[in-house]
Design a protein around this motif. Structure first.
Motif, PDB file in Angstrom:
ATOM      1  N   ILE A  47       0.837  -1.206   0.000  1.00 17.03           N
ATOM      2  CA  ILE A  47       0.000   0.000   0.000  1.00 17.03           C
ATOM      3  C   ILE A  47       0.870   1.253   0.000  1.00 17.03           C
TER       4      ILE A  47
ATOM      5  N   ALA B  80     -21.632   9.537   2.552  1.00 12.62           N
ATOM      6  CA  ALA B  80     -20.609   9.099   3.500  1.00 12.62           C
ATOM      7  C   ALA B  80     -20.515   7.579   3.403  1.00 12.62           C
ATOM      8  N   GLY B  81     -19.300   7.080   3.253  1.00 17.15           N
ATOM      9  CA  GLY B  81     -19.103   5.631   3.179  1.00 17.15           C
ATOM     10  C   GLY B  81     -19.414   5.033   1.823  1.00 17.15           C
ATOM     11  N   CYS B  82     -19.458   5.847   0.783  1.00 13.28           N
ATOM     12  CA  CYS B  82     -19.805   5.360  -0.558  1.00 13.28           C
ATOM     13  C   CYS B  82     -18.722   4.432  -1.100  1.00 13.28           C
TER      14      CYS B  82
ATOM     15  N   SER C 243     -17.120   5.643  -4.507  1.00 12.32           N
ATOM     16  CA  SER C 243     -16.089   6.689  -4.450  1.00 12.32           C
ATOM     17  C   SER C 243     -14.733   6.085  -4.109  1.00 12.32           C
ATOM     18  N   ILE C 244     -14.728   5.014  -3.304  1.00 18.02           N
ATOM     19  CA  ILE C 244     -13.460   4.326  -3.029  1.00 18.02           C
ATOM     20  C   ILE C 244     -12.910   3.741  -4.329  1.00 18.02           C
TER      21      ILE C 244
ATOM     22  N   LYS D 101     -11.510   6.567  -6.551  1.00 13.31           N
ATOM     23  CA  LYS D 101     -10.275   7.075  -5.967  1.00 13.31           C
ATOM     24  C   LYS D 101      -9.121   6.111  -6.248  1.00 13.31           C
TER      25      LYS D 101
ATOM     26  N   PRO E 284     -22.683   3.115   7.193  1.00 16.67           N
ATOM     27  CA  PRO E 284     -21.626   3.501   6.262  1.00 16.67           C
ATOM     28  C   PRO E 284     -20.232   2.960   6.609  1.00 16.67           C
ATOM     29  N   SER E 285     -19.966   2.739   7.870  1.00 14.88           N
ATOM     30  CA  SER E 285     -18.626   2.290   8.257  1.00 14.88           C
ATOM     31  C   SER E 285     -18.321   0.879   7.737  1.00 14.88           C
TER      32      SER E 285
ATOM     33  N   CYS F  28       0.016   1.354   8.799  1.00 14.75           N
ATOM     34  CA  CYS F  28      -0.350   0.383   7.764  1.00 14.75           C
ATOM     35  C   CYS F  28      -1.004   1.061   6.564  1.00 14.75           C
ATOM     36  N   LEU F  29      -1.507   2.294   6.762  1.00 11.53           N
ATOM     37  CA  LEU F  29      -2.121   3.107   5.697  1.00 11.53           C
ATOM     38  C   LEU F  29      -3.482   2.590   5.204  1.00 11.53           C
ATOM     39  N   LEU F  30      -4.065   1.648   5.943  1.00 16.60           N
ATOM     40  CA  LEU F  30      -5.367   1.141   5.495  1.00 16.60           C
ATOM     41  C   LEU F  30      -6.433   2.245   5.527  1.00 16.60           C
TER      42      LEU F  30
ATOM     43  N   TRP G 252      -5.956   5.330   5.073  1.00 16.74           N
ATOM     44  CA  TRP G 252      -5.661   6.230   3.947  1.00 16.74           C
ATOM     45  C   TRP G 252      -6.181   5.656   2.629  1.00 16.74           C
ATOM     46  N   ILE G 253      -5.902   4.376   2.423  1.00 17.95           N
ATOM     47  CA  ILE G 253      -6.256   3.789   1.123  1.00 17.95           C
ATOM     48  C   ILE G 253      -7.776   3.635   0.975  1.00 17.95           C
ATOM     49  N   TYR G 254      -8.478   3.433   2.068  1.00 15.98           N
ATOM     50  CA  TYR G 254      -9.923   3.187   1.966  1.00 15.98           C
ATOM     51  C   TYR G 254     -10.787   4.442   2.098  1.00 15.98           C
ATOM     52  N   CYS G 255     -10.238   5.539   2.556  1.00 15.14           N
ATOM     53  CA  CYS G 255     -11.089   6.721   2.805  1.00 15.14           C
ATOM     54  C   CYS G 255     -11.766   7.182   1.520  1.00 15.14           C
ATOM     55  N   PRO G 256     -13.105   7.213   1.484  1.00 16.24           N
ATOM     56  CA  PRO G 256     -13.807   7.593   0.253  1.00 16.24           C
ATOM     57  C   PRO G 256     -13.730   9.087  -0.048  1.00 16.24           C
TER      58      PRO G 256
ATOM     59  N   CYS H 220     -17.884   8.885   7.961  1.00 16.85           N
ATOM     60  CA  CYS H 220     -18.474   7.575   7.641  1.00 16.85           C
ATOM     61  C   CYS H 220     -17.991   6.486   8.592  1.00 16.85           C
ATOM     62  N   GLY H 221     -16.774   6.647   9.132  1.00 15.56           N
ATOM     63  CA  GLY H 221     -16.263   5.663  10.079  1.00 15.56           C
ATOM     64  C   GLY H 221     -15.542   4.485   9.456  1.00 15.56           C
ATOM     65  N   ILE H 222     -15.332   4.510   8.144  1.00 15.29           N
ATOM     66  CA  ILE H 222     -14.617   3.407   7.497  1.00 15.29           C
ATOM     67  C   ILE H 222     -13.200   3.298   8.066  1.00 15.29           C
TER      68      ILE H 222
ATOM     69  N   GLU I 249     -13.209   1.495  11.258  1.00 14.74           N
ATOM     70  CA  GLU I 249     -13.597   0.108  11.024  1.00 14.74           C
ATOM     71  C   GLU I 249     -12.433  -0.741  10.480  1.00 14.74           C
ATOM     72  N   VAL I 250     -11.641  -0.145   9.591  1.00 12.06           N
ATOM     73  CA  VAL I 250     -10.553  -0.932   8.970  1.00 12.06           C
ATOM     74  C   VAL I 250      -9.257  -0.901   9.781  1.00 12.06           C
TER      75      VAL I 250
END
Lengths: 315, 397, 100
Positions: A11, A28-30, A33-34, A37, A231-232, C53-55, C57-61, C83-85, C88-89
């Motif tokens: 990564i 939020a949490g779409c 969009s991930i 990106k 969304p999380s 670990c940058l997870l 960063w990589i997942y933030c929408p 969103c809380g991703i 979560e990750v």
């Protein structure tokens, strides 16, 4: 644009630069969009994006706020592959005749714009063989217009036009085998990917862009609104889609199948279903037959891929 | 005949003449889908490309909808772009027509005018283009093969004018012009290249200066963008006249937004579009020989509508027959008729006017039809009115 | 095509003449559109628990986890929609969602 290694191993290898900008209005949490990106992290040279009408398009181009750092074109819903064909061919002939620089062309469409209304334009573009990458972000329904069923909606899923009623328990038809249709055009490269596996996805985008011809990536992108979950959980659900074999991650290179994420001990499909409101009714005893049908389809899809990979036949 | 005169003379079908003009225009991208009676255009162009006579990308799309979508893409990439269609094909393009103009994509399209289904009919009428009337394109009409050739060349210059960047349709009557061999005079390749040199599209795709094309606009700005487009449309006549003047200097052929014959002192004028103008012209000459003061008005430019020029021609005319090769079902009359009525009313004019709906689905419009309409007009002047406002000409009642 | 003054347009300070031709607009412009007010909860990073670990960063929408030197990360609260991703990750639970 920084020069990077052809493929990314970790990564931290992935470039810091984003060609997809914040300030977009996706939920939020779409999941989509991930996907976008990540895809934009893979671009390697001047690139233009062609976007079908849909969530990504409206939420990133509401005048005067545009969330792209590359030239970006939207024309309509069903013709994205055609517009991309025109840009690709226009640039190619101008390069030949008047030395204009070449661009990579990435077309982006949702499942509605790809499985359904845009399928003809996609087929035409693939058959004609233009150099372009088409990415379908699949959230399994028409989310932009408020969650109506699409050809990508799986059996049993609830949408606003395939509700679970007293008589009909959600969508009755199976999900269209899009990658099968795409691969049948014998294009050089077609693949599936999940946003839960970013390196696999980014590297596939990179690989596709290296190929001088039409390429296609189908990426699964959970939708918090339409799949009905907090969304999380977007990434977690995308991972469950892979780990339950609900969404196999594989590629079809020159017609040959290769499974990229081998799921030897799949998690029970219920783990994927129970976290989503759109499937919750399937866990009800009276809908057991629908659940079984979905499970059977998931199993069939996986077994087919394993067989195709083993045989090494052209599909 | 000198050698130069010899190479300038050709005998071509309308479709071939269009294809020849497109070849001389050195287009970069041709995207089209075959449909009768347009097919000869794309067949000839694909042959030019296959023979290396034209260095272009020829793309046969899987539908007209995609063909025009491809054209938008290639035009934005900066490529000189051509397409061609007819009838159902134009109808299938409908959605994309609006987008092409409002995205300001310079495209030239030849339309081999043909009837719309149903019943299926492949012959000439103007229902196809009238359905596309308000899509924001510049619509030109050819009366003969020479004009089809000339207007195609001029269409590139008009469409690509930096003040416009508006797509142009060149209409030629299906079969009547597309498949009729007529003598014409062509320009030399060098003359065409000088007339329409390749200029870069001012807003072409550029990674260093990235633009967004075709964004979403909410009610707070959408109307301003539409108003902006109308402003560009208002500039079309000026660009058109500039182009025709320049074209005259290399070809010796004069073009105006209207073609008028014997209208100066005419008491009765027939107004029409396309090849019918030629028929009317011939008959009007016969009437003039008998000192009957009839005239003919053809519209070379239908959109933008040359209202001011038209009312000027009609100023002292007592009786007008509008010939419509299409109809607005349930509407006031044919599309040309309503445009003319509106122009007259706006300018406080009240001549006798009737609509003659004719030639739908390729029904012949003969010299005798033309004669009869002229006679009806003379009678209308005598009686101070037609028997009715709308005639379905030649229909078996 | 000219760069547009997004703030002026957002204020309604424009005419049909001043808007860019056919809405062709130099990009990006959405950096002017902060999405922070969509948020109910915001992520907070406990840097002592971060393993780089940058997870997140990589997942933030929303491109709202900024990647700093040597894999360190911080939140860009201008665009974070909460969103809380990221929380979560995060494998070490270094990110917590707290009420605004």
């Amino acid at each position: 644009m920084t020069t990077v290694e052809k493929y990314f191993k970790t990564i931290s290898d992935v470039p810091v630069e984003d060609y997809f900008a914040p300030g977009h209005r996706l939920c939020a949490g779409c999941g989509a969009s991930i996907a976008i990106k990540l895809a934009m992290k893979a671009i390697k040279s001047p690139t233009i994006v062609v976007n079908a009408t849909g969530c990504i398009e409206v939420a990133t181009s509401m005048f005067p706020y545009v969330s792209w750092r590359v030239p970006w074109v939207h024309v309509a819903f069903e013709n994205t592959a055609a517009v991309a064909s025109g840009i690709s061919e226009g640039l190619k002939i101008l390069n030949k005749k008047r030395g204009k620089i070449m661009y990579d062309v990435i077309a982006i469409g949702g499942d509605g714009g790809t499985f359904d209304i845009g399928l003809q334009a996609l087929s035409g573009a693939l058959e004609r063989g233009h150099k372009m990458l088409y990415i379908c972000y699949d959230n399994e329904a028409y989310m932009n217009t408020g969650v109506q069923r699409s050809g990508a909606t799986p059996i049993g899923a609830v949408t606003t036009t395939s509700p679970a009623g007293e008589i009909i328990p959600g969508k009755r038809e199976r999900k269209k085998d899009l990658i099968g249709i795409v691969a049948a055009h014998r294009i050089p490269y077609a693949a599936t990917a999940s946003i839960s596996h970013p390196l696999d996805f980014i590297n596939k985008v990179r690989k596709a862009l290296e190929i001088n011809g039409p390429t296609f990536i189908h990426v699964i992108t959970p939708c918090t609104l339409g799949w009905r979950y907090p969304p999380s959980l977007t990434v977690k659900i995308a991972r469950l889609a892979v780990e339950t074999r609900y969404f196999p991650v594989f590629e079809v290179e020159d017609g040959r199948v290769k499974i990229n994420i081998r799921v030897s001990r799949p998690k029970p499909l219920e783990e994927f279903l129970q976290v989503q409101g759109r499937f919750r009714h399937l866990l009800d005893d009276r809908n057991r037959d629908v659940l079984e049908a979905l499970k059977k389809q998931v199993e069939e899809n996986w077994n087919k891929l394993v067989k195709l990979e083993e045989l090494g036949v052209y599909i | 005949m000198s050698k130069l005169e010899y190479v300038r003379k050709m005998a071509l079908m309308g479709d071939e003449a269009v294809a020849y003009a497109v070849k001389q225009a050195d287009v970069d991208v041709i995207a089209a889908y075959p449909i009768t009676p347009q097919t000869i255009i794309v067949e000839r162009l694909s042959k030019y490309v296959a023979d290396g006579e034209l260095n272009a990308s020829f793309i046969q799309a899987e539908s007209e909808h995609s063909a025009l979508s491809i054209c938008i893409g290639s035009a934005l990439a900066g490529a000189r772009t051509f397409t061609s269609t007819a009838s159902q094909g134009l109808a299938l393009m409908h959605e994309v027509l609006y987008i092409a103009s409002s995205m300001r994509a310079p495209i030239v399209m030849a339309i081999a005018n043909r009837a719309l289904n149903s019943p299926l009919n492949i012959h000439c009428d103007h229902s196809d283009i009238m359905g596309a009337r308000d899509t924001g394109w510049i619509h030109l009409f050819a009366n003969n093969v020479q004009q089809a050739y000339d207007l195609t060349l001029m269409a590139f210059k008009i469409s690509e004018d930096p003040d416009l960047l508006i797509p142009v349709s060149v209409n030629l009557d299906g079969f009547i012009l597309t498949h009729s061999i007529e003598p014409l005079e062509v320009l030399l390749d060098e003359e065409v290249h000088q007339f329409i040199p390749h200029e870069p599209y001012p807003h072409e795709i550029d990674f260093g200066n990235p633009l967004a094309y075709g964004v979403m606009a909410l009610p707070d700005t959408y109307m301003e963008f539409k108003r902006q487009f109308q402003e560009a449309m208002l500039k079309v006549p000026e660009v058109f006249h500039k182009t025709t003047r320049e074209f005259y200097t290399i070809s010796g052929r004069t073009y105006k937004s209207l073609t008028s014959y014997f209208t100066e002192d005419a008491e009765a004028v027939v107004i029409a579009l396309g090849s019918t103008v030629e028929t009317l012209k011939y008959v009007a000459r016969k009437f003039r020989e008998k000192n009957i003061k009839v005239g003919v008005l053809g519209l070379t430019m239908y959109r933008p509508f040359p209202e001011k020029e038209i009312v000027k021609v009609l100023e002292n005319v007592r009786c007008i027959a509008v010939l419509d090769r299409a109809y607005s079902y349930g509407g006031v009359g044919g599309p040309l008729y309503t445009d003319i009525l509106a122009s007259l009313y706006k300018n406080g004019m009240k001549p006798i006017v009737a609509d003659f709906v004719y030639g739908l689905g390729g029904r012949d419009f003969k010299l005798t039809d033309s004669e009869e309409i002229f006679r009806k007009m003379m009678k209308a002047i005598e009686c101070n009115g037609f028997e009715r406002d709308i005639y379905w000409w030649g229909v078996k009642e | 095509m000219a760069e547009v003054d997004v703030k002026k347009i957002a204020r309604g300070d424009f005419t049909w003449r001043s808007l860019p031709l056919a809405a062709m607009i130099k990009v990006p412009t959405s950096l002017e559109y902060k999405t922070s007010d969509w948020r109910i909860e915001k992520p907070e990073i406990d840097q002592s628990k971060c393993i780089k670990c940058l997870l997140c960063w990589i997942y933030c929408p929303d491109m709202s986890i900024k990647r700093l030197d040597e894999g360190r990360v911080e939140v860009d609260y201008d665009f974070c929609k909460g969103c809380g991703i990221c929380a979560e990750v995060c494998p070490t639970k270094a990110i917590k969602m707290v009420e605004e």
